[in-house]
Design a protein around this motif. Structure first.
Motif, PDB file in Angstrom:
ATOM      1  N   ALA A 293       5.078   9.455  -0.203  1.00  0.00           N
ATOM      2  CA  ALA A 293       4.148  10.515  -0.689  1.00  0.00           C
ATOM      3  C   ALA A 293       5.162  10.849  -2.142  1.00  0.00           C
ATOM      4  CB  ALA A 293       3.328  11.417  -0.067  1.00  0.00           C
ATOM      5  N   ALA A 294       6.219  11.709  -1.368  1.00  0.00           N
ATOM      6  CA  ALA A 294       7.332  11.826  -2.238  1.00  0.00           C
ATOM      7  C   ALA A 294       7.612  11.434  -3.066  1.00  0.00           C
ATOM      8  CB  ALA A 294       7.931  12.612  -0.813  1.00  0.00           C
ATOM      9  N   ILE A 295       7.655  10.422  -2.797  1.00  0.00           N
ATOM     10  CA  ILE A 295       8.765   8.166  -3.626  1.00  0.00           C
ATOM     11  C   ILE A 295       7.813   8.515  -5.367  1.00  0.00           C
ATOM     12  CG2 ILE A 295       9.954   6.385  -3.830  1.00  0.00           C
ATOM     13  CD1 ILE A 295      10.317   6.564  -0.624  1.00  0.00           C
ATOM     14  N   ASN A 296       6.501   8.274  -4.529  1.00  0.00           N
ATOM     15  CA  ASN A 296       5.180   8.007  -5.408  1.00  0.00           C
ATOM     16  C   ASN A 296       5.276   8.596  -6.812  1.00  0.00           C
ATOM     17  OD1 ASN A 296       5.704   5.316  -4.674  1.00  0.00           O
ATOM     18  ND2 ASN A 296       3.979   5.681  -2.965  1.00  0.00           N
ATOM     19  N   LYS A 297       5.123  10.297  -6.153  1.00  0.00           N
ATOM     20  CA  LYS A 297       5.418  11.593  -7.754  1.00  0.00           C
ATOM     21  C   LYS A 297       6.696  11.325  -8.185  1.00  0.00           C
ATOM     22  CE  LYS A 297       1.509  13.491  -4.871  1.00  0.00           C
ATOM     23  NZ  LYS A 297       1.124  14.765  -4.007  1.00  0.00           N
ATOM     24  N   MET A 298       7.380  11.292  -8.021  1.00  0.00           N
ATOM     25  CA  MET A 298       8.916  11.163  -8.578  1.00  0.00           C
ATOM     26  C   MET A 298       8.915  10.704  -9.795  1.00  0.00           C
ATOM     27  SD  MET A 298      11.707  10.578  -5.579  1.00  0.00           S
ATOM     28  CE  MET A 298      11.599  11.425  -4.183  1.00  0.00           C
ATOM     29  N   THR A 299       9.130  11.052 -11.193  1.00  0.00           N
ATOM     30  CA  THR A 299       9.283  10.472 -12.462  1.00  0.00           C
ATOM     31  C   THR A 299      10.626  10.086 -13.013  1.00  0.00           C
ATOM     32  OG1 THR A 299       9.576  12.405 -13.165  1.00  0.00           O
ATOM     33  CG2 THR A 299       6.525  11.727 -13.369  1.00  0.00           C
ATOM     34  N   ALA A 300      11.520  10.867 -12.276  1.00  0.00           N
ATOM     35  CA  ALA A 300      12.790  10.531 -12.244  1.00  0.00           C
ATOM     36  C   ALA A 300      13.017   8.752 -11.419  1.00  0.00           C
ATOM     37  CB  ALA A 300      13.723  11.042 -11.768  1.00  0.00           C
ATOM     38  N   PRO A 301      13.764   7.954 -12.429  1.00  0.00           N
ATOM     39  CA  PRO A 301      14.625   6.862 -12.001  1.00  0.00           C
ATOM     40  C   PRO A 301      14.957   7.189 -10.393  1.00  0.00           C
ATOM     41  CG  PRO A 301      15.598   7.446 -13.774  1.00  0.00           C
ATOM     42  CD  PRO A 301      15.310   8.247 -13.314  1.00  0.00           C
ATOM     43  N   VAL A 302      14.481   5.481  -9.171  1.00  0.00           N
ATOM     44  CA  VAL A 302      14.210   5.771  -8.125  1.00  0.00           C
ATOM     45  C   VAL A 302      15.279   4.289  -7.993  1.00  0.00           C
ATOM     46  CG1 VAL A 302      13.043   6.017  -5.659  1.00  0.00           C
ATOM     47  CG2 VAL A 302      12.339   7.578  -7.835  1.00  0.00           C
ATOM     48  N   GLN A 303      16.775   4.269  -6.617  1.00  0.00           N
ATOM     49  CA  GLN A 303      16.414   3.290  -6.340  1.00  0.00           C
ATOM     50  C   GLN A 303      16.143   3.502  -5.189  1.00  0.00           C
ATOM     51  OE1 GLN A 303      21.519   2.659  -6.316  1.00  0.00           O
ATOM     52  NE2 GLN A 303      20.634   1.196  -4.882  1.00  0.00           N
TER      53      GLN A 303
ATOM     54  N   ILE B  60       8.964   9.251  13.270  1.00  0.00           N
ATOM     55  CA  ILE B  60       9.553  10.344  13.145  1.00  0.00           C
ATOM     56  C   ILE B  60       8.997  11.191  11.857  1.00  0.00           C
ATOM     57  CG2 ILE B  60      11.298  12.260  13.448  1.00  0.00           C
ATOM     58  CD1 ILE B  60      10.707  10.759  16.233  1.00  0.00           C
ATOM     59  N   CYS B  61       9.435  10.773  10.953  1.00  0.00           N
ATOM     60  CA  CYS B  61       9.097  11.023   9.794  1.00  0.00           C
ATOM     61  C   CYS B  61       8.910   9.798   9.456  1.00  0.00           C
ATOM     62  CB  CYS B  61      10.521  11.301   9.279  1.00  0.00           C
ATOM     63  SG  CYS B  61      10.986  13.256   9.201  1.00  0.00           S
ATOM     64  N   PRO B  62       7.284   9.679   9.294  1.00  0.00           N
ATOM     65  CA  PRO B  62       6.088   8.174   8.919  1.00  0.00           C
ATOM     66  C   PRO B  62       6.703   7.731   7.553  1.00  0.00           C
ATOM     67  CG  PRO B  62       5.015   9.471  10.520  1.00  0.00           C
ATOM     68  CD  PRO B  62       6.155  10.551   9.866  1.00  0.00           C
ATOM     69  N   PRO B  63       6.681   6.108   7.436  1.00  0.00           N
ATOM     70  CA  PRO B  63       6.913   5.796   6.172  1.00  0.00           C
ATOM     71  C   PRO B  63       5.845   6.699   4.845  1.00  0.00           C
ATOM     72  CG  PRO B  63       7.090   4.332   7.577  1.00  0.00           C
ATOM     73  CD  PRO B  63       6.786   5.169   8.244  1.00  0.00           C
ATOM     74  N   SER B  64       4.716   6.997   5.270  1.00  0.00           N
ATOM     75  CA  SER B  64       3.608   7.623   3.884  1.00  0.00           C
ATOM     76  C   SER B  64       4.291   8.416   3.783  1.00  0.00           C
ATOM     77  CB  SER B  64       2.357   6.207   4.391  1.00  0.00           C
ATOM     78  OG  SER B  64       2.185   7.073   6.310  1.00  0.00           O
ATOM     79  N   THR B  65       4.046   9.052   4.389  1.00  0.00           N
ATOM     80  CA  THR B  65       5.255  10.316   4.108  1.00  0.00           C
ATOM     81  C   THR B  65       5.723  10.369   3.487  1.00  0.00           C
ATOM     82  OG1 THR B  65       6.413  11.469   6.016  1.00  0.00           O
ATOM     83  CG2 THR B  65       4.094  11.621   6.271  1.00  0.00           C
ATOM     84  N   GLN B  66       7.024   9.654   3.535  1.00  0.00           N
ATOM     85  CA  GLN B  66       8.282   9.774   2.444  1.00  0.00           C
ATOM     86  C   GLN B  66       8.007   9.197   1.674  1.00  0.00           C
ATOM     87  OE1 GLN B  66      11.462   7.871   4.494  1.00  0.00           O
ATOM     88  NE2 GLN B  66      10.441   8.074   6.269  1.00  0.00           N
TER      89      GLN B  66
ATOM     90  N   GLN C  86       0.457  -1.106  -0.074  1.00  0.00           N
ATOM     91  CA  GLN C  86      -0.100   0.463  -0.140  1.00  0.00           C
ATOM     92  C   GLN C  86       1.152   1.456   0.348  1.00  0.00           C
ATOM     93  OE1 GLN C  86      -2.536  -0.358   3.149  1.00  0.00           O
ATOM     94  NE2 GLN C  86      -3.632   2.008   2.498  1.00  0.00           N
ATOM     95  N   LEU C  87       2.264   1.369   1.020  1.00  0.00           N
ATOM     96  CA  LEU C  87       2.927   2.487   0.439  1.00  0.00           C
ATOM     97  C   LEU C  87       3.509   2.385  -0.450  1.00  0.00           C
ATOM     98  CD1 LEU C  87       5.207   1.424   4.025  1.00  0.00           C
ATOM     99  CD2 LEU C  87       3.411   3.441   3.459  1.00  0.00           C
ATOM    100  N   LYS C  88       3.193   1.145  -1.891  1.00  0.00           N
ATOM    101  CA  LYS C  88       4.032   1.696  -2.695  1.00  0.00           C
ATOM    102  C   LYS C  88       3.170   2.554  -3.889  1.00  0.00           C
ATOM    103  CE  LYS C  88       7.529  -1.190  -2.218  1.00  0.00           C
ATOM    104  NZ  LYS C  88       8.464  -2.260  -3.153  1.00  0.00           N
ATOM    105  N   GLU C  89       2.254   2.733  -3.147  1.00  0.00           N
ATOM    106  CA  GLU C  89       0.526   3.614  -4.127  1.00  0.00           C
ATOM    107  C   GLU C  89       0.324   4.077  -3.507  1.00  0.00           C
ATOM    108  OE1 GLU C  89      -0.175   1.747  -6.816  1.00  0.00           O
ATOM    109  OE2 GLU C  89       1.064  -0.112  -7.055  1.00  0.00           O
ATOM    110  N   TYR C  90       0.757   4.914  -2.415  1.00  0.00           N
ATOM    111  CA  TYR C  90       0.151   5.899  -1.503  1.00  0.00           C
ATOM    112  C   TYR C  90       0.937   7.590  -2.149  1.00  0.00           C
ATOM    113  CZ  TYR C  90      -0.851   8.914   2.200  1.00  0.00           C
ATOM    114  OH  TYR C  90      -0.840  10.497   2.549  1.00  0.00           O
ATOM    115  N   ARG C  91       0.103   8.209  -2.352  1.00  0.00           N
ATOM    116  CA  ARG C  91       0.487   9.953  -2.376  1.00  0.00           C
ATOM    117  C   ARG C  91      -0.006  10.730  -2.058  1.00  0.00           C
ATOM    118  NH1 ARG C  91       2.301   9.330  -8.413  1.00  0.00           N
ATOM    119  NH2 ARG C  91       1.687  11.233  -8.969  1.00  0.00           N
ATOM    120  N   GLY C  92       0.017  10.110  -0.684  1.00  0.00           N
ATOM    121  CA  GLY C  92      -0.461  11.784  -0.235  1.00  0.00           C
ATOM    122  C   GLY C  92      -1.549  12.451   0.148  1.00  0.00           C
ATOM    123  N   CYS C  93      -2.056  13.195   1.147  1.00  0.00           N
ATOM    124  CA  CYS C  93      -3.337  13.204   1.366  1.00  0.00           C
ATOM    125  C   CYS C  93      -3.464  14.814   2.067  1.00  0.00           C
ATOM    126  CB  CYS C  93      -3.832  12.740   2.801  1.00  0.00           C
ATOM    127  SG  CYS C  93      -3.339  13.231   4.062  1.00  0.00           S
TER     128      CYS C  93
END
Length: 319
Positions: A283-293, A275-281, A10-17
């Motif tokens: 939310a940013a990762i899943n909006k990146m269109t550049a290559p992500v490792q 501290i910085c919950p995974p879903s919040t992170q 679910q985290l890998k699909e989450y795009r923030g609220c």
């Protein structure tokens, strides 16, 4: 396995609220134009700290709203051709740190610039001048004023301006510059790569300043996000303006900057990060269109991630 947040799938699909302001792009184009019109008046002052293979300087420049901003700058000796550079960013309330942790990249023949975020634990100025609270928190600074007064707007611009300054140095190859940092530093690395599209590689670790509404919904407005709860208690105790407040925070939410990144990304996430919950992170990762490792640490929180610094070093050394 233990679970703090959503399941990984679910985290890998989450795009923030957190709401995104309707004029978001215009906001940042206006901000960048202000930065471009600011004369940086760069000053390099040799440091008392010395090492045989690099020159060390205190770097000062003028940022937006007239603040003199400080960074540490390390330049390798004995290099002739333009070389790569790394821009480093520190955690919330901290500073650019000791010279020592910049030397590993100087030993590769890279220049390194490490920003002091304005008004935090280093030498950069905070020129202030906002309406509303200036107590206990930087991402709420300016929240009761015009959105152009948000302090993190200025700090995000400082990251891009520092990158532009380093790229302008004769010794630096402007096409081979990377950015890195953890927590707030991870957020600033993302902001830097988003606002300065020439950044080639970016390595954030558990980035802060993402998806404020999600933090609130998880009842984790404490520790690094405690100022959010304090703000509501003092200025909107019945949450009559909650939507407006979270929308305004959307201007300085890194998930909204993430699609602008063109750089290759390496990012580390601990799934037990309270501290910085995974879903919040994500939310940013899943909006990146550049290559992500993506490097995931299931049992780790907001702490040292074993092997992550080595992965970042290997990732950035190929700039």
């Amino acid at each position: 396995m233990p679970m703090l947040d959503m399941p990984l799938a679910q985290l890998k699909e989450y795009r923030g609220c957190t709401p995104k302001p309707s004029d978001y792009d215009e906001y940042w184009e206006r901000a960048l134009e202000e930065m471009r019109q600011t004369d940086p008046q760069v000053e390099l002052i040799p440091s008392e700290f010395t090492t045989p293979f690099a020159d060390c300087f205190d770097l000062y420049f003028t940022g937006v709203r007239g603040a003199r901003v400080h960074a540490k700058y390390v330049r390798p000796k004995h290099t002739s051709a333009p070389h790569p550079a790394i821009i480093q960013f520190h955690g919330y309330t901290g500073n650019a740190g000791d010279w020592e942790n910049k030397l590993q990249y100087a030993a590769l023949g890279f220049s390194v610039a490490a920003l002091d975020a304005r008004g935090q634990g280093g030498l950069s100025e905070d020129t202030g001048g906002v309406k509303g609270t200036t107590m206990n928190g930087h991402f709420i600074r300016g929240l009761n004023d015009h959105p152009d007064q948000l302090l993190f707007r200025h700090i995000f611009l400082d990251t891009a301006q520092l990158a532009r300054i380093v790229m302008s140095f004769d010794e630096v190859d402007a096409d081979r510059v990377g950015a890195m940092g953890g927590s707030q530093g991870g957020a600033l690395a993302i902001a830097c790569a988003a606002l300065e599209p020439r950044i080639k590689k970016v390595a954030p670790v558990y980035p802060f300043l993402s998806d404020y509404k999600r933090v609130w919904d998880m009842d984790l407005a404490k520790d690094a996000y405690a100022e959010l709860r304090t703000f509501f208690r003092h200025f909107d105790p019945q949450h009559e303006n909650e939507q407006e407040i979270f929308t305004r925070l959307g201007y300085i939410d890194i998930q909204n900057l993430a699609p602008r990144i063109r750089a290759e990304v390496l990012i580390g996430v601990g799934l037990m990060d309270s501290i910085c919950p995974p879903s919040t992170q994500f939310a940013a990762i899943n909006k990146m269109t550049a290559p992500v490792q993506l490097e995931i640490y299931p049992d780790f929180g907001h702490e040292g991630l074993p092997g992550m610094n080595d992965k970042i070093y290997q990732f950035l050394k190929s700039l």
